[in-house]
Design an enzyme around this catalytic site. Structure first.
Site, PDB file in Angstrom:
ATOM      1  N   ALA A   3      38.147  30.972  29.485  1.00 55.15           N
ATOM      2  CA  ALA A   3      38.242  29.808  30.259  1.00 55.15           C
ATOM      3  C   ALA A   3      39.355  29.894  31.353  1.00 55.15           C
ATOM      4  O   ALA A   3      39.045  29.515  32.409  1.00 55.15           O
ATOM      5  CB  ALA A   3      38.602  28.544  29.148  1.00 55.15           C
ATOM      6  N   TYR A   4      40.506  30.375  30.717  1.00 59.04           N
ATOM      7  CA  TYR A   4      41.620  30.556  31.665  1.00 59.04           C
ATOM      8  C   TYR A   4      41.379  31.533  32.674  1.00 59.04           C
ATOM      9  O   TYR A   4      41.439  31.194  33.943  1.00 59.04           O
ATOM     10  CB  TYR A   4      42.733  30.990  30.911  1.00 59.04           C
ATOM     11  CG  TYR A   4      44.088  31.433  31.870  1.00 59.04           C
ATOM     12  CD1 TYR A   4      44.992  30.680  32.371  1.00 59.04           C
ATOM     13  CD2 TYR A   4      44.213  32.970  31.967  1.00 59.04           C
ATOM     14  CE1 TYR A   4      46.030  31.072  32.943  1.00 59.04           C
ATOM     15  CE2 TYR A   4      45.267  33.441  33.021  1.00 59.04           C
ATOM     16  CZ  TYR A   4      46.109  32.302  33.261  1.00 59.04           C
ATOM     17  OH  TYR A   4      47.155  32.721  34.180  1.00 59.04           O
TER      18      TYR A   4
END
Length: 230
Positions: free
Chosen positions: A158-159
C-alpha cells in the site's frame, strides 16, 4: 504576541516562505528545520495543533517556524489554510509535500482500508494541497514544489503503490505547470539509520526547494553516495 506577528509579516516580504506538510515529526520536521536554517520562513503543516506547537518550540535558534493546522485528507482544512496564507502572506514560494502514512503493518485494517488510507494521504493529499496552493505559488518569483517519494527498497504494497502514484503525479504536474514557472520535483528519502538519514534527506529536499530559475523540473532525486560519505 501581536507585535511579534506584525514584525514577522513584514519580514516575510524579504524572505522565502515555505509550507511543509506532515511537519511535526520525521522527514517533514527535518526538512522544515533545514529550510529554516537556510533562512526560509516555515509554516509547519500539522494535523495535530499540539504536536505542531511542540515542534515549533524546538526549532533551531533564530529559525522562523509557525505551526498551522492542516489535514491533507480534509478539503475544508486545505481551503482554510490557503485562505490564511493568502490573507496574511500573499504568496507561497515553496511547498513540500511530506505528509505520509505507512499502514501495511496495521493488522486491524483490511487490505482495502490500508490502500485507501495510504492513497488518501500519500498521493491524493499531495495533489489536493498542490492544487489549492497553486494560485499562491504563481505569485512567487521562483515557486518550487518538492514531493517526498518512497524510501528505496522495502515490500509494503500500500505504501509503495501510493508513493508510485505520487511519483507519477510529480512528473505530470511538472509538465502541466511548466508554463506557469512552477518547478515540481520528487526526492527519495536517504536509507541511512536514525538522524543521519533524516539529515541527508532534509539536505536533499533543501537543495530542490531552493532551485533557481535554471533548475530542473520533473526529476526524481536521490542523494549521491559521495555526498552521503561526506
Amino acid at each position: 504576541m501581536r507585535q511579534d506577528r506584525t514584525r514577522q509579516d513584514r519580514t516575510c516580504q524579504d524572505r522565502r516562505l515555505a509550507l511543509v506538510t506532515g511537519a511535526h515529526r520525521g522527514p517533514g520536521l527535518a526538512i522544515a528545520s533545514a529550510l529554516a536554517q537556510a533562512g526560509v520562513q516555515i509554516l509547519l503543516g500539522c494535523r495535530s495543533r499540539e504536536r505542531g506547537h511542540a515542534a515549533a518550540a524546538a526549532r533551531p535558534e533564530g529559525a522562523w517556524m509557525e505551526p498551522v493546522h492542516l489535514d491533507v485528507t480534509d478539503d475544508w482544512s486545505i481551503a482554510a489554510l490557503r485562505e490564511l496564507v493568502r490573507r496574511e502572506y500573499g504568496r507561497l514560494d515553496i511547498l513540500v509535500n511530506a505528509a505520509e502514512v505507512a499502514l501495511d503493518a496495521r493488522d486491524d485494517l483490511l487490505p482495502r482500508e490500508r490502500f485507501e488510507r495510504s492513497f488518501a494521504v500519500n498521493a491524493t493529499g499531495a495533489a489536493a494541497v498542490t492544487e489549492a496552493m497553486l494560485p499562491l505559488l504563481t505569485r512567487s518569483e521562483a515557486p518550487c514544489v518538492v514531493n517526498l517519494l518512497a524510501t528505496p527498497g522495502g515490500g509494503a504494497p500500500a505504501y509503495l503503490a501510493s508513493k508510485a502514484a505520487l511519483e507519477a503525479l510529480t512528473r505530470a504536474e511538472a509538465a502541466r505547470l511548466k508554463g506557469l514557472g512552477v518547478k515540481v520535483n520528487g526526492i527519495r528519502p536517504v536509507s541511512l539509520p536514525g538522524p543521519a538519514g533524516l539529515r541527508a534527506t532534509a539536505e536533499l529536499a533543501r537543495r530542490y526547494a531552493l532551485l533557481g530559475p535554471d533548475g530542473p523540473s520533473g526529476t526524481v532525486a536521490m542523494a549521491e553516495p559521495l555526498a552521503l560519505a561526506g
